[in-house]
Write an enzyme that holds these catalytic residues in place. Structure first.
Site, PDB file in Angstrom:
ATOM      1  N   ASP A  54     -43.191 -47.844-112.140  1.00  0.00           N
ATOM      2  CA  ASP A  54     -42.575 -48.961-111.471  1.00  0.00           C
ATOM      3  C   ASP A  54     -43.746 -49.185-110.215  1.00  0.00           C
ATOM      4  O   ASP A  54     -44.007 -48.560-109.446  1.00  0.00           O
ATOM      5  CB  ASP A  54     -41.463 -48.541-110.904  1.00  0.00           C
ATOM      6  CG  ASP A  54     -40.751 -49.994-109.953  1.00  0.00           C
ATOM      7  OD1 ASP A  54     -41.476 -50.798-109.389  1.00  0.00           O
ATOM      8  OD2 ASP A  54     -39.454 -49.999-110.218  1.00  0.00           O
ATOM      9  N   TYR A 109     -42.600 -60.683-106.161  1.00  0.00           N
ATOM     10  CA  TYR A 109     -42.532 -61.317-104.829  1.00  0.00           C
ATOM     11  C   TYR A 109     -42.882 -60.577-104.002  1.00  0.00           C
ATOM     12  O   TYR A 109     -42.777 -60.772-102.641  1.00  0.00           O
ATOM     13  CB  TYR A 109     -40.985 -61.775-105.043  1.00  0.00           C
ATOM     14  CG  TYR A 109     -39.927 -60.717-104.998  1.00  0.00           C
ATOM     15  CD1 TYR A 109     -39.642 -59.857-104.079  1.00  0.00           C
ATOM     16  CD2 TYR A 109     -39.343 -60.933-106.256  1.00  0.00           C
ATOM     17  CE1 TYR A 109     -38.672 -58.634-104.457  1.00  0.00           C
ATOM     18  CE2 TYR A 109     -38.521 -59.595-106.557  1.00  0.00           C
ATOM     19  CZ  TYR A 109     -38.177 -58.785-105.519  1.00  0.00           C
ATOM     20  OH  TYR A 109     -36.995 -57.847-105.684  1.00  0.00           O
ATOM     21  N   LYS A 110     -43.505 -59.434-104.217  1.00  0.00           N
ATOM     22  CA  LYS A 110     -43.841 -58.683-102.990  1.00  0.00           C
ATOM     23  C   LYS A 110     -45.361 -58.843-102.616  1.00  0.00           C
ATOM     24  O   LYS A 110     -45.740 -59.981-102.174  1.00  0.00           O
ATOM     25  CB  LYS A 110     -43.767 -57.047-103.388  1.00  0.00           C
ATOM     26  CG  LYS A 110     -42.087 -56.931-103.327  1.00  0.00           C
ATOM     27  CD  LYS A 110     -41.819 -55.534-103.809  1.00  0.00           C
ATOM     28  CE  LYS A 110     -40.112 -55.480-103.601  1.00  0.00           C
ATOM     29  NZ  LYS A 110     -39.655 -54.356-104.369  1.00  0.00           N
TER      30      LYS A 110
HETATM   31  C1  LIG Z   1     -38.261 -54.441-104.984  1.00  0.00           C
HETATM   32  C2  LIG Z   1     -38.240 -53.491-106.282  1.00  0.00           C
HETATM   33  C3  LIG Z   1     -37.629 -53.722-107.521  1.00  0.00           C
HETATM   34  C4  LIG Z   1     -36.994 -55.238-107.430  1.00  0.00           C
HETATM   35  O1  LIG Z   1     -35.974 -55.611-108.703  1.00  0.00           O
HETATM   36  P1  LIG Z   1     -35.703 -56.606-109.054  1.00  0.00           P
HETATM   37  O2  LIG Z   1     -35.161 -56.824-110.397  1.00  0.00           O
HETATM   38  O3  LIG Z   1     -36.697 -57.632-108.829  1.00  0.00           O
HETATM   39  O4  LIG Z   1     -34.665 -57.419-107.930  1.00  0.00           O
HETATM   40  C5  LIG Z   1     -37.529 -52.756-108.218  1.00  0.00           C
HETATM   41  N1  LIG Z   1     -37.863 -51.689-108.139  1.00  0.00           N
HETATM   42  C6  LIG Z   1     -38.489 -51.218-107.005  1.00  0.00           C
HETATM   43  C7  LIG Z   1     -39.310 -49.909-106.822  1.00  0.00           C
HETATM   44  C8  LIG Z   1     -38.683 -52.276-106.100  1.00  0.00           C
HETATM   45  O5  LIG Z   1     -39.424 -51.862-104.870  1.00  0.00           O
END
Ligand SMILES: *Cc1c(COP(=O)(O)O)cnc(C)c1O
Length: 421
Positions: free
Chosen positions: A199, A224-225
């Site tokens: 991830d 979105y980050k």
């Molecule tokens: C922000 C984040 C997500 C986001 O998941 P969404 O399905 O986009 O809400 C997933 N895994 C990690 C480690 C994150 O930091």
């Protein structure tokens, strides 16, 4: 080089910063120091115009013809090609589709099916919860035949054994900002015959990632980050080319079919990465994601990911040094690794009193210094090198010291927990 010890040195750093022009590519409200780009990246300047064109011309005027004429149908691959170099992938190993959680479900199911004799999904107890929830959901769906083995971050290497089907790991931890050695852990997983899913939510766009060189198997990440694709942006997935024939995923929607417009009743997976698509792509969101990634790619001519990484480390070094100088004895405990190789692009402090940590963040936000709180006790400050300056790190530390020293946080307005922290 040691971090600046005077504000004037920060101004000089920013003047000489090769990445300085990139800041102009973002809309940053006056008077705000934005240290939350690891949660929601700011708006790139080109995004509004791109979306306006997509809405008014492509959708409003050209209507359904835009699937062909504006290339909507190829958008997941087109944006993937823009993203791929940032994560060390080839264009045909990446798709920009769905959300991180949905992509994780697809890849986890694919990986587990590729190791039918093994039962264990290895992950971390402190992994971002959605990753764990997705693994739990998949396991329930498979009748509970899998075991989700959760260990501490330091224990991952030792927990890899021949029962592990897949190690599902987040490279940069969302709470403490620690960074795992992706290549080393991937190699260790392969030695016991396990697959890896990385991830990259807090890695992509923040630090150099080289999935192909590490021989990673699968990866997902967030739009979105650090990629600045906007709220709920389209996310991405990566599948190493060597797995393209063997890997199949359960969300076998029509746009992952080999010939979707033949409209035949039997599903036949598309060759290559295409089978990891499910549905019609969310065009507006993906166009905003494309604008975000393109904006970041403007760094290519300014030193690229290496320059972004060097600046990120300089800013986080500076912030740590200033906070430790100004806030000594005020209850903050650094939880982010000092060692560069083990640090992502954020700085986190813990406080004994979690409610105080929350209120301190609220008081900082009221001053225009936007970080965030992560339960149970973490103050988190993201340092996106594309648009932040040394002077921002300097001033943010100053504000933090003032909030703590004056007890400014200790008021009902800041102590009341909101829905989104
Ligand atoms: C922000 C984040 C997500 C986001 O998941 P969404 O399905 O986009 O809400 C997933 N895994 C990690 C480690 C994150 O930091």
């Amino acid at each position: 080089m040691p971090p600046p010890t005077r504000r004037a040195e920060c101004l000089a750093f920013d003047r000489d910063d090769p990445l300085a022009p990139l800041r102009e590519a973002f809309v940053l409200p006056e008077g705000v120091i934005y240290l939350d780009g690891n949660s929601l990246g700011p708006l790139p300047r080109i995004t509004g115009e791109r979306l306006r064109d997509a809405v008014e011309r492509q959708w409003g005027r050209d209507l359904i013809a835009s699937w062909n004429s504006a290339g909507w149908i190829d958008l997941p691959r087109r944006v993937a090609a823009t993203l791929a170099p940032l994560i060390g992938a080839d264009a045909d190993e990446v798709l920009v589709v769905d959300t991180t959680s949905v992509n994780l479900f697809k890849l986890l199911a694919a990986a587990v099916a590729m190791r039918p004799q093994r039962r264990v999904i290895l992950s971390e107890r402190d992994n971002f919860p959605t990753d764990l929830y997705i693994a739990q959901g998949l396991n329930r769906w498979l009748g509970g035949r899998l075991e989700l083995r959760l260990v501490a971050r330091e224990a991952i290497a030792d927990a890899l054994d021949e029962d592990v089907a897949v190690a599902m790991l987040t490279q940069v931890d969302y709470r403490d900002g620690s960074c795992l050695d992706l290549a080393d852990i991937t190699a260790r997983a392969h030695r016991v015959g396990a697959l890896t899913i990385w991830d990259l939510a807090h890695s992509a766009g923040a630090l150099p990632v080289d999935l192909d060189a590490a021989r990673a198997d699968f990866a997902v990440g967030c739009g979105y980050k650090y990629l600045n694709g906007g709220p709920g942006a389209t996310a991405f997935l990566y599948v190493a080319r060597r797995h393209h024939d063997a890997a199949t995923q359960p969300l076998s929607g029509w746009l992952g079919h080999a010939a979707p417009f033949d409209f035949v009743p039997e599903y036949r997976p598309a060759p290559g990465i295409g089978r990891f698509q499910c549905s019609s792509p969310p065009i507006l969101s993906t166009i905003a994601t494309e604008a975000g990634i393109e904006t970041l790619r403007q760094a290519d001519t300014l030193g690229g990911m290496a320059a972004l990484r060097a600046k990120s480390l300089a800013l986080t070094d500076l912030f740590i040094a200033r906070v430790e100088t100004l806030c000594a004895g005020l209850g903050l405990r650094l939880v982010t690794p000092r060692e560069h190789a083990r640090r992502g692009s954020q700085v986190s402090f813990a406080m004994d009193d979690g409610l105080q940590a929350y209120a301190v963040v609220q008081a900082l936000i009221a001053r225009g210094v936007i970080g965030d709180f992560r339960a149970p006790d973490i103050l988190r400050f993201g340092f996106a090198p594309a648009y932040l300056r040394a002077v921002d790190a300097w001033d943010a530390a100053e504000h933090l010291a003032q909030v703590l020293r004056g007890g400014e946080w200790n008021t009902p307005r800041f102590l009341q927990r909101k829905a989104v922290t």
